[in-house]
Scaffold this active site. Sequence first.
Site, PDB file in Angstrom:
ATOM      1  N   PHE A 121       1.006  -1.216  -0.072  1.00  0.00           N
ATOM      2  CA  PHE A 121       0.111  -0.110   0.079  1.00  0.00           C
ATOM      3  C   PHE A 121       0.890   1.228   0.014  1.00  0.00           C
ATOM      4  CE2 PHE A 121      -4.525   1.064   1.298  1.00  0.00           C
ATOM      5  CZ  PHE A 121      -5.186   0.076   0.337  1.00  0.00           C
ATOM      6  N   GLN A 254      -8.095  14.390   4.161  1.00  0.00           N
ATOM      7  CA  GLN A 254      -7.543  13.461   3.259  1.00  0.00           C
ATOM      8  C   GLN A 254      -8.384  13.548   2.059  1.00  0.00           C
ATOM      9  OE1 GLN A 254      -6.627   9.158   3.549  1.00  0.00           O
ATOM     10  NE2 GLN A 254      -4.470  10.123   3.553  1.00  0.00           N
ATOM     11  N   HIS A 256      -8.695  11.479  -0.922  1.00  0.00           N
ATOM     12  CA  HIS A 256      -8.173  10.164  -1.512  1.00  0.00           C
ATOM     13  C   HIS A 256      -7.968  10.360  -3.119  1.00  0.00           C
ATOM     14  CE1 HIS A 256      -7.708   5.990  -2.837  1.00  0.00           C
ATOM     15  NE2 HIS A 256      -7.666   5.549  -1.458  1.00  0.00           N
ATOM     16  N   LEU A 270     -15.042   5.546  -3.800  1.00  0.00           N
ATOM     17  CA  LEU A 270     -13.585   5.135  -3.711  1.00  0.00           C
ATOM     18  C   LEU A 270     -13.197   3.797  -4.524  1.00  0.00           C
ATOM     19  CD1 LEU A 270     -11.496   6.166  -1.929  1.00  0.00           C
ATOM     20  CD2 LEU A 270     -11.471   4.128  -0.556  1.00  0.00           C
ATOM     21  N   GLU A 273      -6.833   1.720  -2.826  1.00  0.00           N
ATOM     22  CA  GLU A 273      -5.375   2.086  -3.158  1.00  0.00           C
ATOM     23  C   GLU A 273      -4.890   0.468  -3.539  1.00  0.00           C
ATOM     24  OE1 GLU A 273      -4.010   4.774  -0.375  1.00  0.00           O
ATOM     25  OE2 GLU A 273      -2.128   3.881  -0.461  1.00  0.00           O
ATOM     26  N   ARG A 329      -0.936   9.582  -0.183  1.00  0.00           N
ATOM     27  CA  ARG A 329      -2.162   9.886  -0.675  1.00  0.00           C
ATOM     28  C   ARG A 329      -2.192  11.413  -1.223  1.00  0.00           C
ATOM     29  NH1 ARG A 329      -6.489   6.482   2.841  1.00  0.00           N
ATOM     30  NH2 ARG A 329      -6.011   4.565   1.750  1.00  0.00           N
ATOM     31  N   HIS A 395     -12.216  12.076   1.794  1.00  0.00           N
ATOM     32  CA  HIS A 395     -12.042  10.610   2.447  1.00  0.00           C
ATOM     33  C   HIS A 395     -11.877  10.466   4.060  1.00  0.00           C
ATOM     34  CE1 HIS A 395     -11.562   6.392   2.004  1.00  0.00           C
ATOM     35  NE2 HIS A 395     -10.286   6.643   2.446  1.00  0.00           N
ATOM     36  N   ARG A 430      -2.879  10.523   6.494  1.00  0.00           N
ATOM     37  CA  ARG A 430      -2.806   9.075   7.054  1.00  0.00           C
ATOM     38  C   ARG A 430      -2.419   8.293   6.043  1.00  0.00           C
ATOM     39  NH1 ARG A 430      -6.445   4.791   6.464  1.00  0.00           N
ATOM     40  NH2 ARG A 430      -8.031   5.977   5.220  1.00  0.00           N
TER      41      ARG A 430
HETATM   42  P1  FAD Z   1     -16.971   4.496  11.712  1.00  0.00           P
HETATM   43  O1  FAD Z   1     -17.005   3.195  11.169  1.00  0.00           O
HETATM   44  O2  FAD Z   1     -17.092   5.330  10.748  1.00  0.00           O
HETATM   45  O3  FAD Z   1     -18.220   4.171  12.553  1.00  0.00           O
HETATM   46  C1  FAD Z   1     -18.938   5.566  13.031  1.00  0.00           C
HETATM   47  C2  FAD Z   1     -20.211   5.447  13.878  1.00  0.00           C
HETATM   48  O4  FAD Z   1     -20.446   6.065  14.596  1.00  0.00           O
HETATM   49  C3  FAD Z   1     -21.038   4.397  12.931  1.00  0.00           C
HETATM   50  O5  FAD Z   1     -21.593   3.541  13.739  1.00  0.00           O
HETATM   51  C4  FAD Z   1     -22.272   5.848  13.125  1.00  0.00           C
HETATM   52  O6  FAD Z   1     -23.526   5.283  13.010  1.00  0.00           O
HETATM   53  C5  FAD Z   1     -21.828   6.282  14.498  1.00  0.00           C
HETATM   54  N1  FAD Z   1     -22.236   7.610  14.768  1.00  0.00           N
HETATM   55  C6  FAD Z   1     -22.122   8.678  14.051  1.00  0.00           C
HETATM   56  N2  FAD Z   1     -22.499   9.808  14.678  1.00  0.00           N
HETATM   57  C7  FAD Z   1     -23.259   9.440  15.567  1.00  0.00           C
HETATM   58  C8  FAD Z   1     -24.322   9.996  16.701  1.00  0.00           C
HETATM   59  N3  FAD Z   1     -24.387  11.184  16.475  1.00  0.00           N
HETATM   60  N4  FAD Z   1     -24.920   9.141  17.485  1.00  0.00           N
HETATM   61  C9  FAD Z   1     -24.617   7.771  17.305  1.00  0.00           C
HETATM   62  N5  FAD Z   1     -23.983   7.172  16.507  1.00  0.00           N
HETATM   63  C10 FAD Z   1     -23.198   8.111  15.690  1.00  0.00           C
HETATM   64  N6  FAD Z   1      -9.174   2.401   6.407  1.00  0.00           N
HETATM   65  C11 FAD Z   1      -8.201   1.488   6.192  1.00  0.00           C
HETATM   66  O7  FAD Z   1      -7.324   1.340   7.306  1.00  0.00           O
HETATM   67  N7  FAD Z   1      -7.939   0.705   5.283  1.00  0.00           N
HETATM   68  C12 FAD Z   1      -8.748   0.824   4.254  1.00  0.00           C
HETATM   69  O8  FAD Z   1      -8.600   0.004   3.066  1.00  0.00           O
HETATM   70  C13 FAD Z   1      -9.935   1.797   4.262  1.00  0.00           C
HETATM   71  N8  FAD Z   1     -10.663   1.891   3.098  1.00  0.00           N
HETATM   72  C14 FAD Z   1     -11.814   2.655   3.141  1.00  0.00           C
HETATM   73  C15 FAD Z   1     -12.752   2.729   2.315  1.00  0.00           C
HETATM   74  C16 FAD Z   1     -13.758   3.483   2.285  1.00  0.00           C
HETATM   75  C17 FAD Z   1     -14.883   3.789   1.131  1.00  0.00           C
HETATM   76  C18 FAD Z   1     -14.005   4.593   3.216  1.00  0.00           C
HETATM   77  C19 FAD Z   1     -15.042   5.553   3.368  1.00  0.00           C
HETATM   78  C20 FAD Z   1     -12.944   4.390   4.204  1.00  0.00           C
HETATM   79  C21 FAD Z   1     -11.838   3.485   4.423  1.00  0.00           C
HETATM   80  N9  FAD Z   1     -11.124   3.567   5.225  1.00  0.00           N
HETATM   81  C22 FAD Z   1      -9.880   2.578   5.310  1.00  0.00           C
HETATM   82  C23 FAD Z   1     -11.122   4.393   6.373  1.00  0.00           C
HETATM   83  C24 FAD Z   1     -11.888   3.770   7.774  1.00  0.00           C
HETATM   84  O9  FAD Z   1     -12.740   2.717   6.921  1.00  0.00           O
HETATM   85  C25 FAD Z   1     -12.374   4.428   8.630  1.00  0.00           C
HETATM   86  O10 FAD Z   1     -11.601   5.632   8.844  1.00  0.00           O
HETATM   87  C26 FAD Z   1     -12.638   3.700   9.548  1.00  0.00           C
HETATM   88  O11 FAD Z   1     -13.478   2.610   9.442  1.00  0.00           O
HETATM   89  C27 FAD Z   1     -13.448   4.529  10.754  1.00  0.00           C
HETATM   90  O12 FAD Z   1     -13.869   3.954  11.867  1.00  0.00           O
HETATM   91  P2  FAD Z   1     -14.561   4.504  13.195  1.00  0.00           P
HETATM   92  O13 FAD Z   1     -14.662   3.180  14.140  1.00  0.00           O
HETATM   93  O14 FAD Z   1     -13.987   5.442  13.687  1.00  0.00           O
HETATM   94  O15 FAD Z   1     -15.950   4.966  12.862  1.00  0.00           O
END
Ligand code: FAD
Length: 664
Positions: A121, A254, A256, A270, A273, A329, A395, A430
């Site tokens: 990556f 960021q 992407h 997306l 990568e 990125r 992203h 990141r």
């Molecule tokens: P999230 O998984 O975003 O979860 C947030 C949670 O908070 C959800 O359940 C939502 O409903 C809840 N929430 C939000 N606001 C509230 C509220 N007010 N009240 C109650 N609940 C709320 N990262 C990598 O390391 N490798 C990858 O290959 C990669 N690919 C990606 C591909 C895509 C398309 C995207 C969008 C992101 C990718 N990322 C990747 C980044 C990574 O997926 C995210 O940064 C990460 O999953 C965020 O996780 P989190 O647990 O912080 O939040």
Amino acid sequence: MTEIERHEYDVLVIGAGGAGLRAAIEARERGLRVAVVCKSLFGKAHTVMAEGGCAAAMGNVNDNDSWQVHFRDTMRGGKFLNNWRMAELHAKEAPDRVWELETYGALFDRTSDGRISQRHFGGHTYPRLAHVGDRTGLELLRTMQQRIVALQQDDHAETGDYEARLRVFAECTVTELLTGPSDDPARPGAVAGALGYWRESGRLVLFSAPAVVLATGGIGKSFQVTSNSWEYTGDGHALALRAGAELIDMEFVQFHPTGMVWPPSVKGILVTEGVRGDGGVLKNSDGKRFMFDYVPDVFKGQYAQSEDEADRWYDDQENNRRTPDLLPRDEVARAINTEVKEGRGSPHGGVYLDIASRMPADEIKRRLPSMYHQFKELADVDITAEPMEVGPTCHYVMGGIHVDPDTGQSRVPGLFAAGECAGGMHGSNRLGGNSLSDLLVFGRRAGLGAADYVAGLDHRPDVRPADVDVAAQMTLAPFDPPSARPGGADGADGAGENPYTLHAELQRMMNDLVGIIRTESEMRDAQVRLGELRTRVRQVFVEGHRQYNPGWHLALDLRNLLMVSEAVASSALLRTESRGGHTREDHPGLDAEWRHRVLVTRLARAGESDDGSDAPADPVLPQVVVEPAERVPMREDLLALFDLSELEKYYTDAELTAHPGHPA
Ligand code: FAD
């Protein structure tokens, strides 16, 4: 008085992505009663969308890898702005967190000798991303859901109640955090709970809990073109600010480099990568692999200089340098931006990403099944037969809640944060794959931090009824005609403002003025426009009932979107240099004097508001202030992991005297 459903827990986790679930598992395993609240369906979070994989220096594919190499790559990717303690913990603990997932039931792809396979990556020296095809995030979240069910089954066996110690409140949105008295001598202003609403019924819910873990993900919906889905409205960032915590690094967003730009049905979505990691290359309208022209000085010598060398690297990493298609990125996004601006873009304003001519169709379908299906089904684009048209899409936000690296606690006692809504780990940019590992490492640490905090309490802060009333009033305010609100006036047409119109205006403005390339005049313009939007957001009015009313939900999200957009624009205006996810056309280079400074966003105090008045903060939309502070200097043994000559590209002379190799 509005009727409110009430619950009491030890730890309230807001967010059910990877960070939230890992925190909940940890707190529950320490014997606490835990609630997990999520805005969307359980199992539907950004984490599920992560395609490429989870970075961990396991050394399974190249045994030269180690936590030190991962740490160095992460710091370089973040252009040395990362909180070094977080980067250290992350690099050291990520392999254990990946292994642990397999003990919960995950099954990663394997090498031919049966070890967890790891893929290349951008920015990672060695193949490092543990993966499950291109559905890694799905496997990660599925596994943690499975672990939660297993814990609930244990609780059922012991108490007869599956939800005795761990309950999930899905489709429930938190709108406000509640804190205890600021004159509590032991823990002034400590967190006491949260108020939210059920999306379906609109009924209000009150959670009392002495520890709250924010794990709400990102802010992508502030921008028009984004890979993020509807939930990512910066709720955790704004909730933390309003409760008295601070945000850091908010200028670093960021973009992407490879979001689809065409057809419209998939705009912003997306392209992982992993496509480039597995051999896909970027080309301009002349068919040229242009990334060779964009290797910046700080990375010179680390990337291939010819197509032949870059292609040989896929099979022989020892004797060749990696392709510049896999630069970090921010570099790739800027390069694409320049190609398009200089007239060498694709017909729809992107460039080409070509994997079709690089490997047989079957191989593409085997390695990238989701990518193939997603584009075939949503857009009728066959990535095995034609190149994709791609360009930068918003992203990820590097900025977030300022937390203690070891425990995840913010400056508000009892308020913890982990995952994308927490700041510091990724510095100015990141690396791909470092988010999934971040969620696991710091989700666990925040759960542990919250459990230890609760164990150390002699009393729990009370939720004060008056605070609950205010929070409930603010949550229901969009239903009141603006003219009936204190100091209110009608919107332009006398009927209040429409939340969808305001959201679209905000997104367009952020994209145009505070997007990938920034200038002082555009950001000053953005601040004026944000000021106008602030006035109009106060006048948002929604019709109908509380039962499933998306207009109301968006009206509440707008407060958060506006606050985080103000934090991004104000921070971006102050940082007069270009670094990582912050590019200033009027200040194009890195400035060592900015490396050791962090921009901190907090609520304005009395007298600091725009009009300079001493009026108490507006509870609906309190103003934010951004100011610089000094970063904590890196520990000497970590500094020594880098050659002095490399650090000289980033550090001031005065800072470098701490390096053991420094002549002074
Ligand atoms: P999230 O998984 O975003 O979860 C947030 C949670 O908070 C959800 O359940 C939502 O409903 C809840 N929430 C939000 N606001 C509230 C509220 N007010 N009240 C109650 N609940 C709320 N990262 C990598 O390391 N490798 C990858 O290959 C990669 N690919 C990606 C591909 C895509 C398309 C995207 C969008 C992101 C990718 N990322 C990747 C980044 C990574 O997926 C995210 O940064 C990460 O999953 C965020 O996780 P989190 O647990 O912080 O939040």
